[in-house]
Design an enzyme around this catalytic site. Sequence first.
Site, PDB file in Angstrom:
ATOM      1  N   TYR A 207       0.719  -1.078   0.019  1.00  0.00           N
ATOM      2  CA  TYR A 207      -0.131   0.017   0.030  1.00  0.00           C
ATOM      3  C   TYR A 207       1.006   1.328  -0.104  1.00  0.00           C
ATOM      4  CZ  TYR A 207      -4.215   2.470   1.477  1.00  0.00           C
ATOM      5  OH  TYR A 207      -5.383   3.219   1.604  1.00  0.00           O
ATOM      6  N   ARG A 260      -5.898  10.273 -11.053  1.00  0.00           N
ATOM      7  CA  ARG A 260      -5.337  10.785  -9.828  1.00  0.00           C
ATOM      8  C   ARG A 260      -4.962   9.595  -8.803  1.00  0.00           C
ATOM      9  NH1 ARG A 260      -5.547   9.903  -4.945  1.00  0.00           N
ATOM     10  NH2 ARG A 260      -7.679  10.699  -4.187  1.00  0.00           N
ATOM     11  N   LYS A 278      -5.712  -2.087  -2.973  1.00  0.00           N
ATOM     12  CA  LYS A 278      -6.743  -1.851  -1.988  1.00  0.00           C
ATOM     13  C   LYS A 278      -7.555  -3.221  -1.893  1.00  0.00           C
ATOM     14  CE  LYS A 278      -6.940   2.684  -1.532  1.00  0.00           C
ATOM     15  NZ  LYS A 278      -7.143   3.521  -0.434  1.00  0.00           N
ATOM     16  N   GLU A 350     -12.082   4.624  -7.022  1.00  0.00           N
ATOM     17  CA  GLU A 350     -10.745   4.864  -6.411  1.00  0.00           C
ATOM     18  C   GLU A 350      -9.867   5.797  -7.244  1.00  0.00           C
ATOM     19  OE1 GLU A 350      -9.988   3.406  -3.073  1.00  0.00           O
ATOM     20  OE2 GLU A 350      -8.828   5.123  -3.234  1.00  0.00           O
ATOM     21  N   ASP A 351      -9.175   6.839  -6.819  1.00  0.00           N
ATOM     22  CA  ASP A 351      -8.119   7.766  -7.513  1.00  0.00           C
ATOM     23  C   ASP A 351      -8.797   8.077  -9.099  1.00  0.00           C
ATOM     24  OD1 ASP A 351      -7.058   7.322  -5.109  1.00  0.00           O
ATOM     25  OD2 ASP A 351      -5.199   6.452  -5.974  1.00  0.00           O
ATOM     26  N   ASP A 373     -13.969   5.801  -2.225  1.00  0.00           N
ATOM     27  CA  ASP A 373     -13.152   5.727  -0.833  1.00  0.00           C
ATOM     28  C   ASP A 373     -12.358   7.064  -0.677  1.00  0.00           C
ATOM     29  OD1 ASP A 373     -11.596   4.492   0.962  1.00  0.00           O
ATOM     30  OD2 ASP A 373     -10.270   3.928  -0.505  1.00  0.00           O
ATOM     31  N   ASP A 374     -12.057   7.984  -1.705  1.00  0.00           N
ATOM     32  CA  ASP A 374     -11.400   9.202  -1.506  1.00  0.00           C
ATOM     33  C   ASP A 374     -12.249  10.099  -0.949  1.00  0.00           C
ATOM     34  OD1 ASP A 374      -8.787   8.152  -2.806  1.00  0.00           O
ATOM     35  OD2 ASP A 374      -9.906   7.972  -4.552  1.00  0.00           O
ATOM     36  N   ASN A 515      -0.521  11.427   0.188  1.00  0.00           N
ATOM     37  CA  ASN A 515       0.105  10.316  -0.293  1.00  0.00           C
ATOM     38  C   ASN A 515       0.578  10.544  -1.439  1.00  0.00           C
ATOM     39  OD1 ASN A 515      -0.657   8.840   2.094  1.00  0.00           O
ATOM     40  ND2 ASN A 515      -2.719   8.593   1.280  1.00  0.00           N
TER      41      ASN A 515
HETATM   42  N1  LIG Z   1      -5.085   9.598   3.765  1.00  0.00           N
HETATM   43  C1  LIG Z   1      -5.859   9.162   2.789  1.00  0.00           C
HETATM   44  O1  LIG Z   1      -6.736   8.250   3.451  1.00  0.00           O
HETATM   45  C2  LIG Z   1      -6.205   9.786   1.919  1.00  0.00           C
HETATM   46  C3  LIG Z   1      -5.395  10.706   1.098  1.00  0.00           C
HETATM   47  N2  LIG Z   1      -5.680  11.314   0.098  1.00  0.00           N
HETATM   48  C4  LIG Z   1      -4.746  12.106  -0.449  1.00  0.00           C
HETATM   49  O2  LIG Z   1      -4.986  13.702  -0.605  1.00  0.00           O
HETATM   50  C5  LIG Z   1      -4.531  14.317  -1.679  1.00  0.00           C
HETATM   51  C6  LIG Z   1      -5.494  15.004  -2.477  1.00  0.00           C
HETATM   52  O3  LIG Z   1      -6.388  14.036  -3.067  1.00  0.00           O
HETATM   53  P1  LIG Z   1      -8.052  14.497  -3.766  1.00  0.00           P
HETATM   54  O4  LIG Z   1      -8.689  15.276  -2.671  1.00  0.00           O
HETATM   55  O5  LIG Z   1      -8.671  13.247  -4.154  1.00  0.00           O
HETATM   56  O6  LIG Z   1      -7.260  15.411  -4.711  1.00  0.00           O
HETATM   57  P2  LIG Z   1      -7.941  16.702  -5.623  1.00  0.00           P
HETATM   58  O7  LIG Z   1      -7.334  16.749  -6.876  1.00  0.00           O
HETATM   59  O8  LIG Z   1      -9.471  16.353  -5.647  1.00  0.00           O
HETATM   60  O9  LIG Z   1      -7.892  18.001  -4.558  1.00  0.00           O
HETATM   61  C7  LIG Z   1      -6.692  18.343  -4.503  1.00  0.00           C
HETATM   62  C8  LIG Z   1      -6.934  19.726  -3.769  1.00  0.00           C
HETATM   63  O10 LIG Z   1      -5.738  20.205  -3.503  1.00  0.00           O
HETATM   64  C9  LIG Z   1      -5.628  21.687  -3.907  1.00  0.00           C
HETATM   65  N3  LIG Z   1      -4.101  21.853  -4.095  1.00  0.00           N
HETATM   66  C10 LIG Z   1      -3.105  21.167  -4.994  1.00  0.00           C
HETATM   67  N4  LIG Z   1      -2.102  21.740  -4.741  1.00  0.00           N
HETATM   68  C11 LIG Z   1      -2.330  22.926  -3.943  1.00  0.00           C
HETATM   69  C12 LIG Z   1      -1.315  23.742  -3.347  1.00  0.00           C
HETATM   70  N5  LIG Z   1       0.046  23.651  -3.679  1.00  0.00           N
HETATM   71  N6  LIG Z   1      -1.696  24.442  -2.521  1.00  0.00           N
HETATM   72  C13 LIG Z   1      -3.038  24.481  -2.107  1.00  0.00           C
HETATM   73  N7  LIG Z   1      -4.078  23.888  -2.775  1.00  0.00           N
HETATM   74  C14 LIG Z   1      -3.463  22.900  -3.303  1.00  0.00           C
HETATM   75  C15 LIG Z   1      -6.528  21.733  -5.231  1.00  0.00           C
HETATM   76  O11 LIG Z   1      -6.523  23.103  -5.589  1.00  0.00           O
HETATM   77  P3  LIG Z   1      -7.423  23.574  -6.900  1.00  0.00           P
HETATM   78  O12 LIG Z   1      -8.878  22.980  -6.475  1.00  0.00           O
HETATM   79  O13 LIG Z   1      -7.385  24.789  -6.909  1.00  0.00           O
HETATM   80  O14 LIG Z   1      -6.780  22.654  -8.071  1.00  0.00           O
HETATM   81  C16 LIG Z   1      -7.610  20.774  -4.844  1.00  0.00           C
HETATM   82  O15 LIG Z   1      -8.520  21.748  -4.140  1.00  0.00           O
HETATM   83  C17 LIG Z   1      -3.762  13.093  -2.452  1.00  0.00           C
HETATM   84  O16 LIG Z   1      -2.386  13.421  -2.136  1.00  0.00           O
HETATM   85  C18 LIG Z   1      -4.135  11.742  -2.021  1.00  0.00           C
HETATM   86  O17 LIG Z   1      -3.245  10.686  -1.753  1.00  0.00           O
HETATM   87  C19 LIG Z   1      -6.801  10.857  -0.743  1.00  0.00           C
HETATM   88  C20 LIG Z   1      -7.634   9.971  -0.126  1.00  0.00           C
HETATM   89  C21 LIG Z   1      -7.329   9.471   1.074  1.00  0.00           C
HETATM   90  C1  LIG Z   2      -5.577   6.508   0.305  1.00  0.00           C
HETATM   91  C2  LIG Z   2      -5.972   6.824  -0.745  1.00  0.00           C
HETATM   92  O1  LIG Z   2      -6.921   6.428  -1.169  1.00  0.00           O
HETATM   93  C3  LIG Z   2      -5.293   7.891  -1.353  1.00  0.00           C
HETATM   94  O2  LIG Z   2      -4.027   8.457  -1.325  1.00  0.00           O
HETATM   95  O3  LIG Z   2      -5.904   8.157  -2.620  1.00  0.00           O
HETATM   96 MG   LIG Z   3      -7.560   6.691  -3.071  1.00  0.00          MG
END
Ligand SMILES: NC(=O)C1=CN([C@@H]2O[C@H](COP(=O)(O)OP(=O)(O)OC[C@H]3O[C@@H](n4cnc5c(N)ncnc54)[C@H](OP(=O)(O)O)[C@@H]3O)[C@@H](O)[C@H]2O)C=CC1
Ligand SMILES: CC(=O)C(=O)O
Ligand SMILES: [Mg+2]
Length: 659
Positions: A207, A260, A278, A350-351, A373-374, A515
């Site tokens: 993972y 993503r 997963k 996912e992603d 999941d996200d 991540n």
């Molecule tokens: N720990 C866990 O269980 C999980 C972790 N994650 C992690 O979360 C992260 C984001 O995933 P997700 O939400 O799906 O991604 P998205 O692409 O949906 O969202 C990313 C967000 O971050 C913003 N962003 C990107 N770069 C910057 C920056 N430098 N400064 C400020 N804002 C920024 C983007 O802005 P804008 O909208 O303006 O483009 C957007 O709003 C990933 O790294 C993923 O691995 C996700 C799911 C689960």
């Molecule tokens: C953990 C997870 O689902 C992610 O980083 O997208």
């Molecule tokens: Mg994910």
Amino acid sequence: MISLTQTSFLNGACISRAHARRLSDSRTRRPSSVKMAAVNSSSSSDHHRAGQDKKSAFMADSAAMRENAAAAAAAASSSTPVVVEEKESTMAGGARDVYGEDAATEDQFVTPWTLSVASGYTLLRDPNHNKGLAFTEKERDAHYLRGLLPPTVVSQELQVKKMMHSFRKYQVPLQRYMALMELQEGNSKLFYKLLIDNVEELLPVVYTPTVGEACQKYGSIFRRPQGLFISLREKGKILEVLRNWPEKNIQVIVVTDGERILGLGDLGCQGMGIPVGKLSLYTALGGVRPSACLPVTIDVGTNNDELLKDEFYIGLRQRRATGQEYSELLHEFMTAVKQIYGEKVLVQFEDFANHNAFDLLAKYSPTHLVFNDDIQGTASVVLAGLISALKLVGGSLADHKFLFLGAGEAGTGIAELIALEISKQTKTPVEEARKNIWLVDSKGLIVSSRKESLQHFKKPWAHEHEPVRNLIDAVKAIKPTVLIGSSGAGRTFTKEVVETMASLNKRPVILALSNPTSQSECTAEQAYTWSQGRAIFASGSPFPAVEFEGKTFTPGQANNAYIFPGFGLGLIMSGAIRVHDDMLLAASEALASQVTEENYKKGLIYPPFTNIRKISARIAAAVAAKAYELGMATRLPQPQDLVKYAESCMYSPSYRNYR
Ligand SMILES: NC(=O)C1=CN([C@@H]2O[C@H](COP(=O)(O)OP(=O)(O)OC[C@H]3O[C@@H](n4cnc5c(N)ncnc54)[C@H](OP(=O)(O)O)[C@@H]3O)[C@@H](O)[C@H]2O)C=CC1
Ligand SMILES: CC(=O)C(=O)O
Ligand SMILES: [Mg+2]
């Protein structure tokens, strides 16, 4: 050794298709009324309703959906008397095999399925039944294995010991990953036993973070295909493609389109590592049997120029299809999945990139058992962490102020679930509860006066405030008690950000969710040292313990891996046909309730992963209980003790005796 498979896969004695069909029919076939109930519950009007309700893209929570789902559940449960006892059951304690129930429709039998008997060399190469040196003398005689193995007979425990011994010799994480994948493809039960017995050590390999690197290099490390690849070339043939998969009783599908992958961006077809990883956790952490799990990658191209130029890239060499072409392929997939596996197959998105993720969830929530999941799993795990953090920082959720860096799937998903929980606790409208939750995206603080149009999932968070350009100014202006990183942008919680959080709060809660490790908003060491050891910290990818001023600080892992395996098990064991927000809240509470005083003393807001199967059973029980309460469960009657039932449903990777 008998298994249902395709003729070409095994070279043992083959029984005719007609015979196989008779056997399958008598073993598992449902009355056709079940099929009709399943089909009827997914009418096109459901889709129409879904399309109208963009606002509920987060999670379908409307009364209409609830009624619709309850009606479908009633229809499905009233005609679901078939529960099959399987001799090769994954069930402990002789409990009824919930996994044995066949969701097959009549159509499914028009497949190239053949009942095959694997023995000898073939048996050794069948990952689901291979035991390697653990085949006993009797089994070696009975299954034509004499001479194909060296004389020694070892226990599974010794095999685990030996595998861990060789695994630890690999220093390079990617080599460790490849060694584990090879084991999974060679001896599935040993792989799962290894993973279950050494979960804390192996999780970072199968993972995050290593799976991220594996996806980036998937083409060059590619040996044997895992999972099902559905590309634009398969358009119009997805049902056929699904029939090519060697297992038929699928209960969980994890699907990605690779756009993503973690915080690593568009990895196209190479995102397959994520569904595979997963689903390994579905089995190891949640006890769903491996043969019920189907990893899928939808390949619509990639916009990653490096991959398009990479001679080892394994996907379609074209830019991503979008619009109608994209949605038609996804729709064909979703329709085929329901047709072949029935109403109760869980599809976990996912992603996906956020411009598709929210819409897919909104579109299919009313008609399919879908879970993102996200958006949802992450929301549930973070809410659990916050509920337990209250034990350390005091107050209720409503007393806190939350600031997010990142307003995409994870950020807005978590924000909405926090608001929902606050609104339930305080009996105030959710709009009111949102007021203490602020989000920053790449353009700064999301405020109502922002000129550029906001994506629909950001709109509820556009509060009144003067524009703020960056995170540090937002921290100073909003004065949050909780800072959550969901940006995918590494090291954006700078020293100044963490120090400001520490100056504002006695115990700042800082969650760096992104991540893999390279994208984490800060490291555990940074969080503890910059806050003088006062931060309550957890991260999406694991960090080692930190020594600071003679004290050891152990960071927690805020990762949806705590939730989705148990959540999925809860849906499966109750026969739920829809996911509801209240199930996510129930999962959060169940997880938070597993944090012990001992964990709190160490500043942990999550329990360790070592007990994850017990935790997953409790999450599953809570989710199932909610499904029954909401009238969305179809597996009747409700078991009396849902925790015990969940435990009894869990797959065991111990070898079976082959007589
Ligand atoms: N720990 C866990 O269980 C999980 C972790 N994650 C992690 O979360 C992260 C984001 O995933 P997700 O939400 O799906 O991604 P998205 O692409 O949906 O969202 C990313 C967000 O971050 C913003 N962003 C990107 N770069 C910057 C920056 N430098 N400064 C400020 N804002 C920024 C983007 O802005 P804008 O909208 O303006 O483009 C957007 O709003 C990933 O790294 C993923 O691995 C996700 C799911 C689960
Ligand atoms: C953990 C997870 O689902 C992610 O980083 O997208
Ligand atoms: Mg994910």
